[in-house]
Design a protein around this motif. Sequence first.
Motif, PDB file in Angstrom:
ATOM      1  N   HIS A 270       0.890  -1.221  -0.019  1.00 42.12           N
ATOM      2  CA  HIS A 270      -0.052  -0.075   0.173  1.00 42.12           C
ATOM      3  C   HIS A 270       0.838   1.240  -0.055  1.00 42.12           C
ATOM      4  O   HIS A 270       1.775   1.028   0.643  1.00 42.12           O
ATOM      5  CB  HIS A 270      -0.888  -0.018   1.335  1.00 42.12           C
ATOM      6  N   ILE A 271       0.497   2.455  -0.865  1.00 33.05           N
ATOM      7  CA  ILE A 271       1.416   3.426  -1.000  1.00 33.05           C
ATOM      8  C   ILE A 271       0.484   4.686  -0.267  1.00 33.05           C
ATOM      9  O   ILE A 271      -0.558   4.882  -0.616  1.00 33.05           O
ATOM     10  CB  ILE A 271       1.501   3.840  -2.429  1.00 33.05           C
ATOM     11  N   PHE A 272       0.960   5.359   0.693  1.00 32.99           N
ATOM     12  CA  PHE A 272       0.461   6.347   1.499  1.00 32.99           C
ATOM     13  C   PHE A 272       1.268   7.645   1.065  1.00 32.99           C
ATOM     14  O   PHE A 272       2.374   7.687   0.739  1.00 32.99           O
ATOM     15  CB  PHE A 272       0.846   6.218   3.277  1.00 32.99           C
ATOM     16  N   ASP A 273       0.366   8.613   1.010  1.00 25.78           N
ATOM     17  CA  ASP A 273       0.995  10.162   0.805  1.00 25.78           C
ATOM     18  C   ASP A 273       1.581  10.542   2.148  1.00 25.78           C
ATOM     19  O   ASP A 273       0.913  10.575   3.122  1.00 25.78           O
ATOM     20  CB  ASP A 273      -0.201  10.979   0.320  1.00 25.78           C
ATOM     21  N   LEU A 274       2.954  10.382   2.257  1.00 24.36           N
ATOM     22  CA  LEU A 274       3.581  10.632   3.264  1.00 24.36           C
ATOM     23  C   LEU A 274       3.050  12.080   4.164  1.00 24.36           C
ATOM     24  O   LEU A 274       3.012  11.974   5.236  1.00 24.36           O
ATOM     25  CB  LEU A 274       4.969  10.688   3.395  1.00 24.36           C
ATOM     26  N   ASP A 275       3.033  13.113   3.196  1.00 25.14           N
ATOM     27  CA  ASP A 275       2.626  14.185   3.899  1.00 25.14           C
ATOM     28  C   ASP A 275       1.150  14.430   4.709  1.00 25.14           C
ATOM     29  O   ASP A 275       0.785  15.402   5.188  1.00 25.14           O
ATOM     30  CB  ASP A 275       2.593  15.680   3.192  1.00 25.14           C
ATOM     31  N   ARG A 276       0.248  13.285   4.314  1.00 23.27           N
ATOM     32  CA  ARG A 276      -0.936  13.273   4.945  1.00 23.27           C
ATOM     33  C   ARG A 276      -0.895  12.138   6.098  1.00 23.27           C
ATOM     34  O   ARG A 276      -1.982  12.297   6.792  1.00 23.27           O
ATOM     35  CB  ARG A 276      -1.862  12.742   4.035  1.00 23.27           C
ATOM     36  N   ILE A 277       0.238  11.767   6.671  1.00 21.59           N
ATOM     37  CA  ILE A 277       0.346  10.970   7.874  1.00 21.59           C
ATOM     38  C   ILE A 277       0.695  11.848   8.840  1.00 21.59           C
ATOM     39  O   ILE A 277       1.574  12.779   9.042  1.00 21.59           O
ATOM     40  CB  ILE A 277       1.403   9.955   7.666  1.00 21.59           C
ATOM     41  N   HIS A 278      -0.159  11.785  10.078  1.00 19.56           N
ATOM     42  CA  HIS A 278       0.133  12.554  11.212  1.00 19.56           C
ATOM     43  C   HIS A 278       1.040  11.780  12.310  1.00 19.56           C
ATOM     44  O   HIS A 278       0.640  10.937  12.708  1.00 19.56           O
ATOM     45  CB  HIS A 278      -1.121  13.164  11.915  1.00 19.56           C
ATOM     46  N   GLY A 279       2.154  12.292  12.586  1.00 19.81           N
ATOM     47  CA  GLY A 279       2.938  11.370  13.424  1.00 19.81           C
ATOM     48  C   GLY A 279       3.295  10.102  12.803  1.00 19.81           C
ATOM     49  O   GLY A 279       3.469   9.980  11.728  1.00 19.81           O
ATOM     50  N   GLY A 280       3.322   8.984  13.623  1.00 15.93           N
ATOM     51  CA  GLY A 280       3.732   7.585  13.308  1.00 15.93           C
ATOM     52  C   GLY A 280       2.615   6.979  12.991  1.00 15.93           C
ATOM     53  O   GLY A 280       1.400   7.308  13.063  1.00 15.93           O
ATOM     54  N   LEU A 281       2.758   5.618  12.863  1.00 14.93           N
ATOM     55  CA  LEU A 281       1.547   4.773  12.245  1.00 14.93           C
ATOM     56  C   LEU A 281       1.485   3.485  13.669  1.00 14.93           C
ATOM     57  O   LEU A 281       2.646   3.320  14.175  1.00 14.93           O
ATOM     58  CB  LEU A 281       2.002   4.020  11.192  1.00 14.93           C
ATOM     59  N   ALA A 282       0.521   3.059  13.961  1.00 12.83           N
ATOM     60  CA  ALA A 282       0.398   2.112  14.838  1.00 12.83           C
ATOM     61  C   ALA A 282      -0.469   0.968  14.121  1.00 12.83           C
ATOM     62  O   ALA A 282      -1.549   1.180  13.518  1.00 12.83           O
ATOM     63  CB  ALA A 282      -0.402   2.535  16.162  1.00 12.83           C
ATOM     64  N   VAL A 283      -0.011  -0.141  14.314  1.00 13.75           N
ATOM     65  CA  VAL A 283      -0.818  -1.206  13.491  1.00 13.75           C
ATOM     66  C   VAL A 283      -1.467  -2.216  14.875  1.00 13.75           C
ATOM     67  O   VAL A 283      -0.872  -2.508  15.844  1.00 13.75           O
ATOM     68  CB  VAL A 283       0.189  -2.251  13.024  1.00 13.75           C
ATOM     69  N   ARG A 284      -2.877  -2.056  14.991  1.00 10.98           N
ATOM     70  CA  ARG A 284      -3.660  -2.224  15.909  1.00 10.98           C
ATOM     71  C   ARG A 284      -4.925  -2.988  15.562  1.00 10.98           C
ATOM     72  O   ARG A 284      -5.268  -2.877  14.303  1.00 10.98           O
ATOM     73  CB  ARG A 284      -3.882  -1.218  16.907  1.00 10.98           C
TER      74      ARG A 284
END
Length: 359
Positions: A270-284
């Motif tokens: 999957h490809i995310f727009d990096l600039d639209r991610i707020h902070g880090g990611l959590a897999v949960r």
Amino acid sequence: MQFPESWLREFCNPPLSSEALAETLTMGGFEVEERRPAAPPFTQVVVGEIKEAVQHPNADRLRVCQVDVGGEALLHIVCGAPNARAGIKVPCALVGAELPPGEDGKPFRIKLGKLRGVESQGMLCSARELGLSEDHGGLLELPATLLPGEDVRAALQLDDVVLTIKLTPNLAHGLSVYGIARELSALTGAPLVTPEIPAVPPQLDDTLPVRVEASDLCGRFSGRIVRGVNTAAATPAWMVERLARCGQRSVTALVDISNYVMFEYGQPSHIFDLDRIHGGLAVRWGRAGEQLKLLNGNTVTLDDTVGVIADEREVESLAGIMGGDATAVSDDTKSIYIEAAFWWPEAVQGRSRRFNFST
């Protein structure tokens, strides 16, 4: 699972006819439901290069094209396609050519004729006129590397065969061309070609913090940041064609590359727009009442039986199934985060069906 036979034979090419290959797979438990040609029959269609395209003197929507088909003289062909212009290479049906049947079920023969008083010595073709797709918005633009006069069937491998395999739930390892090739190698003894894939050293020190909070959801999570992407870049024609023969339409270069790797090796990404991610990611696991607008436009309500990828503000992706609209790449995307993960089968099984869609 649908794919072109030529792609399979790049990984494993036993000395079998197309029919015998299909029978071997079926007897090995990989039932071949359908074998069909990549394109319907047609004759005398060659690569033509438009050298000149000028306005028709008697029709606003027509152009008179001078077309090089490898002969001594250029052909004069009247064309109404909006993308008819000098410098492109397109399929050219010569006088005497026979194209796939139209709505009346009869083959369409190309004759010397006149359109609004100007002689036309052939026909420039769209993908639909050759039976390759339903796209008739303009001429089918061919790779610039092809030579004028080349037979289009040979140049585009249109005599290739598309195989459709019916897979039972225990054969998910067959959901890729390479996966089927491994089975074919085991069934026939023909060597399996495994291309070397050298590691691409990172050019950036940038990383995105990721926390895998649910080990029963995700066994491995990998990602990489890429900056300076060109979202306007065109997908190579050969990749577009291979995806089409897998039943997948071309979207954008980024999406097409992701889909291509999935069809070839069975690894979704999957490809995310990096600039639209707020902070880090959590897999949960999801939380009751959370909502996510998906790439397909649907908004789903989540609970603790659905895996998610979330940033510091909200849920951004349905784990292993579909990404969210909020972090989708767009024409304005400059930096991306590519994710490739292993999701435990029990953690994703049946989830898309629950939301009444499949990917």
